[in-house]
Structures are given as C-alpha cells and as structure tokens.
Design a protein around this motif. Structure first.
Motif, PDB file in Angstrom:
ATOM      1  N   PHE A  84      63.833  26.766 -14.135  1.00 45.39           N
ATOM      2  CA  PHE A  84      64.246  27.794 -13.179  1.00 45.39           C
ATOM      3  C   PHE A  84      65.763  27.911 -13.188  1.00 45.39           C
ATOM      4  O   PHE A  84      66.464  26.895 -13.141  1.00 45.39           O
ATOM      5  CB  PHE A  84      63.827  27.406 -11.753  1.00 45.39           C
ATOM      6  N   ILE A  85      66.267  29.139 -13.234  1.00 49.67           N
ATOM      7  CA  ILE A  85      67.707  29.371 -13.010  1.00 49.67           C
ATOM      8  C   ILE A  85      67.799  29.981 -11.611  1.00 49.67           C
ATOM      9  O   ILE A  85      67.192  31.027 -11.338  1.00 49.67           O
ATOM     10  CB  ILE A  85      68.291  30.329 -14.069  1.00 49.67           C
ATOM     11  N   ILE A  86      68.547  29.298 -10.762  1.00 46.66           N
ATOM     12  CA  ILE A  86      68.510  29.631  -9.333  1.00 46.66           C
ATOM     13  C   ILE A  86      69.745  30.443  -8.919  1.00 46.66           C
ATOM     14  O   ILE A  86      70.879  30.001  -9.120  1.00 46.66           O
ATOM     15  CB  ILE A  86      68.489  28.329  -8.485  1.00 46.66           C
ATOM     16  N   ALA A  87      69.497  31.596  -8.313  1.00 46.59           N
ATOM     17  CA  ALA A  87      70.597  32.378  -7.720  1.00 46.59           C
ATOM     18  C   ALA A  87      70.685  32.027  -6.246  1.00 46.59           C
ATOM     19  O   ALA A  87      69.665  32.014  -5.552  1.00 46.59           O
ATOM     20  CB  ALA A  87      70.324  33.868  -7.886  1.00 46.59           C
ATOM     21  N   THR A  88      71.914  31.725  -5.801  1.00 47.49           N
ATOM     22  CA  THR A  88      72.055  31.346  -4.384  1.00 47.49           C
ATOM     23  C   THR A  88      72.753  32.443  -3.575  1.00 47.49           C
ATOM     24  O   THR A  88      72.943  32.287  -2.377  1.00 47.49           O
ATOM     25  CB  THR A  88      72.853  30.023  -4.251  1.00 47.49           C
ATOM     26  N   ASN A  89      73.183  33.517  -4.238  1.00 43.56           N
ATOM     27  CA  ASN A  89      73.787  34.633  -3.492  1.00 43.56           C
ATOM     28  C   ASN A  89      73.563  35.937  -4.264  1.00 43.56           C
ATOM     29  O   ASN A  89      73.017  35.930  -5.382  1.00 43.56           O
ATOM     30  CB  ASN A  89      75.291  34.386  -3.243  1.00 43.56           C
ATOM     31  N   GLN A  90      74.009  37.042  -3.684  1.00 46.17           N
ATOM     32  CA  GLN A  90      73.753  38.370  -4.237  1.00 46.17           C
ATOM     33  C   GLN A  90      74.336  38.520  -5.643  1.00 46.17           C
ATOM     34  O   GLN A  90      73.695  39.046  -6.563  1.00 46.17           O
ATOM     35  CB  GLN A  90      74.375  39.405  -3.279  1.00 46.17           C
ATOM     36  N   GLN A 121      56.851  28.673  -3.836  1.00 45.40           N
ATOM     37  CA  GLN A 121      55.489  28.229  -4.184  1.00 45.40           C
ATOM     38  C   GLN A 121      55.531  27.197  -5.308  1.00 45.40           C
ATOM     39  O   GLN A 121      54.798  26.227  -5.310  1.00 45.40           O
ATOM     40  CB  GLN A 121      54.653  29.415  -4.667  1.00 45.40           C
ATOM     41  N   HIS A 122      56.424  27.446  -6.287  1.00 43.37           N
ATOM     42  CA  HIS A 122      56.526  26.525  -7.428  1.00 43.37           C
ATOM     43  C   HIS A 122      57.320  25.274  -7.072  1.00 43.37           C
ATOM     44  O   HIS A 122      56.955  24.168  -7.434  1.00 43.37           O
ATOM     45  CB  HIS A 122      57.233  27.208  -8.609  1.00 43.37           C
ATOM     46  N   GLU A 123      58.465  25.489  -6.411  1.00 47.36           N
ATOM     47  CA  GLU A 123      59.393  24.385  -6.140  1.00 47.36           C
ATOM     48  C   GLU A 123      59.802  24.452  -4.667  1.00 47.36           C
ATOM     49  O   GLU A 123      60.887  24.958  -4.326  1.00 47.36           O
ATOM     50  CB  GLU A 123      60.638  24.499  -7.046  1.00 47.36           C
ATOM     51  N   PRO A 124      58.960  23.929  -3.768  1.00 44.46           N
ATOM     52  CA  PRO A 124      59.192  24.119  -2.330  1.00 44.46           C
ATOM     53  C   PRO A 124      60.486  23.508  -1.800  1.00 44.46           C
ATOM     54  O   PRO A 124      60.950  23.888  -0.727  1.00 44.46           O
ATOM     55  CB  PRO A 124      57.972  23.442  -1.684  1.00 44.46           C
ATOM     56  N   HIS A 125      61.086  22.582  -2.542  1.00 42.62           N
ATOM     57  CA  HIS A 125      62.295  21.912  -2.024  1.00 42.62           C
ATOM     58  C   HIS A 125      63.588  22.493  -2.585  1.00 42.62           C
ATOM     59  O   HIS A 125      64.668  21.989  -2.305  1.00 42.62           O
ATOM     60  CB  HIS A 125      62.216  20.411  -2.326  1.00 42.62           C
ATOM     61  N   VAL A 126      63.442  23.538  -3.426  1.00 45.48           N
ATOM     62  CA  VAL A 126      64.630  24.134  -4.050  1.00 45.48           C
ATOM     63  C   VAL A 126      65.036  25.377  -3.257  1.00 45.48           C
ATOM     64  O   VAL A 126      64.179  26.174  -2.860  1.00 45.48           O
ATOM     65  CB  VAL A 126      64.322  24.499  -5.527  1.00 45.48           C
ATOM     66  N   GLU A 127      66.345  25.542  -3.055  1.00 43.72           N
ATOM     67  CA  GLU A 127      66.831  26.664  -2.244  1.00 43.72           C
ATOM     68  C   GLU A 127      67.479  27.727  -3.137  1.00 43.72           C
ATOM     69  O   GLU A 127      68.375  27.425  -3.925  1.00 43.72           O
ATOM     70  CB  GLU A 127      67.861  26.130  -1.235  1.00 43.72           C
ATOM     71  N   GLY A 128      67.032  28.970  -3.000  1.00 40.96           N
ATOM     72  CA  GLY A 128      67.645  30.065  -3.741  1.00 40.96           C
ATOM     73  C   GLY A 128      67.097  31.373  -3.225  1.00 40.96           C
ATOM     74  O   GLY A 128      66.001  31.416  -2.665  1.00 40.96           O
ATOM     75  N   CYS A 129      67.878  32.465  -3.428  1.00 42.94           N
ATOM     76  CA  CYS A 129      67.360  33.746  -2.934  1.00 42.94           C
ATOM     77  C   CYS A 129      66.497  34.418  -4.001  1.00 42.94           C
ATOM     78  O   CYS A 129      65.646  35.240  -3.701  1.00 42.94           O
ATOM     79  CB  CYS A 129      68.509  34.652  -2.484  1.00 42.94           C
ATOM     80  N   ARG A 130      66.699  34.048  -5.255  1.00 43.70           N
ATOM     81  CA  ARG A 130      65.920  34.579  -6.374  1.00 43.70           C
ATOM     82  C   ARG A 130      66.024  33.585  -7.511  1.00 43.70           C
ATOM     83  O   ARG A 130      66.946  32.758  -7.546  1.00 43.70           O
ATOM     84  CB  ARG A 130      66.545  35.890  -6.845  1.00 43.70           C
ATOM     85  N   TYR A 241      68.341  24.838 -12.906  1.00 42.14           N
ATOM     86  CA  TYR A 241      69.706  25.151 -13.347  1.00 42.14           C
ATOM     87  C   TYR A 241      70.357  26.145 -12.386  1.00 42.14           C
ATOM     88  O   TYR A 241      69.679  27.011 -11.836  1.00 42.14           O
ATOM     89  CB  TYR A 241      69.681  25.822 -14.722  1.00 42.14           C
ATOM     90  N   PRO A 242      71.685  26.063 -12.257  1.00 48.11           N
ATOM     91  CA  PRO A 242      72.390  27.127 -11.537  1.00 48.11           C
ATOM     92  C   PRO A 242      72.609  28.324 -12.476  1.00 48.11           C
ATOM     93  O   PRO A 242      72.361  28.213 -13.683  1.00 48.11           O
ATOM     94  CB  PRO A 242      73.738  26.473 -11.212  1.00 48.11           C
ATOM     95  N   VAL A 243      73.074  29.417 -11.950  1.00 42.43           N
ATOM     96  CA  VAL A 243      73.521  30.530 -12.800  1.00 42.43           C
ATOM     97  C   VAL A 243      74.832  30.084 -13.446  1.00 42.43           C
ATOM     98  O   VAL A 243      75.734  29.643 -12.732  1.00 42.43           O
ATOM     99  CB  VAL A 243      73.739  31.802 -11.941  1.00 42.43           C
ATOM    100  N   PRO A 244      74.937  30.146 -14.784  1.00 40.75           N
ATOM    101  CA  PRO A 244      76.177  29.648 -15.403  1.00 40.75           C
ATOM    102  C   PRO A 244      77.394  30.479 -15.008  1.00 40.75           C
ATOM    103  O   PRO A 244      77.295  31.688 -14.878  1.00 40.75           O
ATOM    104  CB  PRO A 244      75.914  29.759 -16.907  1.00 40.75           C
ATOM    105  N   GLN A 245      78.497  29.802 -14.791  1.00 38.26           N
ATOM    106  CA  GLN A 245      79.743  30.485 -14.455  1.00 38.26           C
ATOM    107  C   GLN A 245      80.421  30.946 -15.742  1.00 38.26           C
ATOM    108  O   GLN A 245      80.280  30.299 -16.770  1.00 38.26           O
ATOM    109  CB  GLN A 245      80.694  29.533 -13.718  1.00 38.26           C
ATOM    110  N   ALA A 246      81.150  32.061 -15.656  1.00 35.47           N
ATOM    111  CA  ALA A 246      81.857  32.564 -16.833  1.00 35.47           C
ATOM    112  C   ALA A 246      82.806  31.489 -17.338  1.00 35.47           C
ATOM    113  O   ALA A 246      83.382  30.732 -16.555  1.00 35.47           O
ATOM    114  CB  ALA A 246      82.643  33.806 -16.452  1.00 35.47           C
TER     115      ALA A 246
END
Ligand SMILES: Cc1cc2nc3c(=O)[nH]c(=O)nc-3n(C[C@H](O)[C@H](O)[C@H](O)COP(=O)(O)OP(=O)(O)OC[C@H]3O[C@@H](n4cnc5c(N)ncnc54)[C@H](O)[C@@H]3O)c2cc1C
Length: 368
Positions: A84-90, A121-130, A241-246
C-alpha cells in the motif's frame, strides 16, 4: 568467470552454468551474500517508479515474474503480501494518480486506488485518506534464494571459490589474466570472459582492468532500519509505504514485514562521505524514523522502536545528482571483449536478479 557471490553474481553463475557448464565464481568472503544482498528489505518490487524503458523498470518487471516462478518451483520462502502507498493529505492523494499512471506505463499489471474505508478493511491500523494498492509486491527469504541459486549453479558445474579476492585484471590475447589473493597467497589464472558483479566493489574491479571511467564511479548511501517491538509488529500484514517525496534518494521510510512476522522501518538514505561501507545504526536516529512512520502508523510510540540493521547502496549518483539507471554492459567497444560490467546495482537488484542473469548470458552470446 564471475566476480562476486551476492544474489546477482549467483543468479548469473546459475544462468551461465545451466547453458555452458563450467563457470568459476570468485568471492572475497567465506560465504555468499555477506554484503548488500543480506542487508536489504527483501521486497519483491512491482516495478512502479522507475522511468519507462530503463533497465531498472524492465529487469524489475521481468525479474519479478521469474522470481515468483522460481520461488514456487524450488519452494523458497516468499509471500505475495501486497503493498500500500498511503496518502495522508490532499496533495499526496493527487500524487497517487500519477504513480498509478507511471506504473501502468511500465507495464505493471495490478494497481488500484482505495478510499479510506477500503484501506481500513485491509489494514485497520494504518491511517490514510486514500491509498494505492499493488497485489504484485511481496517478500522473499533472500538467504534461501541465494542458497538455492548457489546449489543450482554448482549442480550444473559451477565452481565456487570463497575467500578469494580479485586483486588484479590484465587484458591478454583472447581473454584476461586475473590475479586472486586467497589464504595461501596470490595466484593467477586466465579466462576468456569476466563478469564483474562485485556490488560495492564494481567500480574498483572495472578500474583494475583498465576502465577507470568516472561515469562508473560509485557513491555509497547507507540505509538504516529500526525494528518495531512491543508486540506492535502484529498490527500490519502488508508492505506500507508513504508517497515518495520529490528528489528523494530512497522511497521514503516505510514499513516492511518479514517472513517471521517481524516489522521494520526504513531504510533511510545517508550519504557516506568517506566512500567506505559503514553498517552501524545511529542510535540517535530513532526519532526521525518515528516521525516519518507515525504519520501513517499512528499506533507507534517512540519506545516501540529499536535499532536493527543497515545496508549500503552502491549508487551512481552523489547528493544532488539525477537518478541513474543500472549499468550492465559488454565492453567490446572500448577494447575489452567478453568483459561485462554491472555497476550501480542498487534496488531493485534483488527482485531483478534472475532477469539480470538472463541479460548477461545474452550479452555474452552476442559477443560470441
Ligand atoms: C538498504 C537496502 C535495501 C534494499 N532493498 C531491496 C529490496 O527490498 N528489493 C530489491 O529488489 N532490492 C533491494 N536492494 C538492492 C539489493 O539488495 C541489491 O541490488 C543486490 O543485493 C545487489 O546484489 P549484488 O550481488 O550485485 O551485490 P552484493 O550482494 O554486494 O555482492 C557483491 C559481492 O562481490 C564481492 N566482491 C566485491 N569485490 C570483490 C573482489 N575484488 N573479489 C572478490 N569478491 C568481491 C563482495 O564481497 C560481495 O559478496 C536494497 C539495497 C539496500 C542497500
């Protein structure tokens, strides 16, 4: 002759031995995989981020398919656990679309954007908006893989020479004279072909032969890991994974699971100025790992983390330089026929190892 018994040298030795029998592998340590190949995340990468058409993109995709088949066939421990690549903001959420497009351009077959509730549903303990989900990513027992590659190579006639360090290479008529240092001193032998799979030592080996090319110069980047303890390793079941930074030199501190159910955070990317491998984990780096990972793993507390291992990436770029591709090259055009250099084999070298073996065999065949 192959120099280096990391996962790449072993995969090449297996491939060449299968087709041509006798192959000699020279390795300076007492067994295989004592450097980068045993100090990594053991992730079977999908092939998402690399530029389309690059060796990294092509060999990762082909290598992934080959690796899953090989693991199934030989019963090497592995698990296609997904990533999973997790987005935490817009802003990160919008980036998921372009990562998915890049993955599709590279021919990665899976890839699906999930909303928050699907993620939970897949990863109940992971926080992300998408999140962006790839079911093609997985993990592999890298030691088991190397053991099997070595066994296959030896069964097909390869000879492994451990504690044998290559210290000199000289071009002669019809091949190369290679000087090797072992416990009994130094000896010299001749070979028609040399495959330089020396990992962190690849630039040094190519220079020994007379190809002192600044374009092959390697820069060492340490990747440190911190393990997750206090029972919290049970709270995730896939690669997160997080969204990679430039302009990032790695993929950003992420969470990888291992085949024993453990979880580690990392790797970060620390440039080693002195040009020497260093496998220490800075005991003061914990807060950085906590800060990076707790954005999407909110269950973490700072005292859940303890220092784990470190590995060193052989990169072709120093800080600030553009990202470079693998160099895998037969050197006839500069007067070294039958000499193949593999330089800058950082990630996804583990995933790609079998495809690299196939490519090297093709290069040697073309050279004739
Ligand atoms: C922190 C980190 C995380 C990574 N994570 C992943 C991942 O999750 N998935 C993935 O696909 N890839 C990953 N990689 C990349 C992967 O680990 C490497 O691409 C791969 O292990 C390279 O294998 P190698 O055989 O080329 O190198 P190595 O394993 O370094 O082997 C080279 C060998 O050559 C030997 N050698 C060197 N010089 C000489 C000499 N003069 N004479 C004799 N022997 C010599 C060395 O002793 C060594 O054993 C990661 C790398 C790092 C550092």
């Amino acid at each position: 002759m192959v120099i280096g018994a990391g996962v790449v040298g072993l995969a090449i030795a297996r491939q060449l031995a299968q087709r041509h029998g006798g192959v000699f592998v020279l390795e300076k340590h007492r067994k295989f995989g004592q450097e980068t190949s045993s100090r990594n995340s053991e992730v079977i990468h999908s092939g998402i981020y690399y530029p389309k058409g690059s060796l990294k993109a092509r060999l990762c995709l082909r290598g992934r398919h080959m690796l899953y088949d090989y693991c199934r066939q030989k019963e090497i421990l592995h698990r296609q656990c997904g990533k999973f690549i997790i987005a935490t903001n817009q802003e990160e959420s919008l980036q998921l679309e372009s990562i998915l497009e890049q993955a599709r351009r590279n021919g990665v077959e899976s890839g699906r954007i999930l909303d928050r509730s699907e993620l939970q549903q897949h990863e109940p303990h992971v926080e992300g908006c998408r999140a962006l989900y790839f079911d093609t990513s997985g993990i592999v027992d890298s030691h088991g893989l190397m053991k099997q590659l070595e066994t296959d190579a030896v069964l097909q006639g390869a000879e492994m020479a451990y504690e044998s360090q290559v210290t000199g290479i000289r071009k002669i008529d019809g091949g190369y004279e290679v000087t090797v240092a072992d416990a009994s001193g130094e000896f010299v032998f001749t070979t028609a072909a040399v495959v330089n799979a020396a990992g962190l030592g690849a630039y040094e080996v190519s220079s020994m032969a007379g190809m002192d090319d600044p374009f092959y110069r390697l820069y060492f980047w340490k990747g440190q890991y911190w393990a997750v303890g206090n029972g919290k390793h049970k709270l995730i079941d896939s690669l997160i994974y997080p969204v990679p930074q430039a302009k990032l030199t790695g993929l950003g501190i992420h969470a990888t699971i291992d085949l024993n159910g453990g979880v580690k955070l990392g790797p970060d990317a620390v440039y080693l100025d002195g040009g020497k491998p260093d496998y220490s984990v800075d005991p003061n780096s914990g807060p950085d790992f906590y800060k990076a990972a707790s954005r999407f793993l909110p269950f973490l507390d700072p005292d859940d983390l303890h220092p784990d291992q470190a590995g060193v990436r052989p990169k072709l770029q120093k800080p600030g330089d553009a990202v470079r591709d693998f160099i895998i090259r037969e050197e006839s055009d500069r007067g070294f026929p039958g000499f193949i250099n593999l330089v800058g084999i950082e990630s996804p070298g583990l995933t790609a190892c079998l495809a690299i073996g196939e490519m090297v065999e093709g290069l040697l065949k073309e050279e004739g």
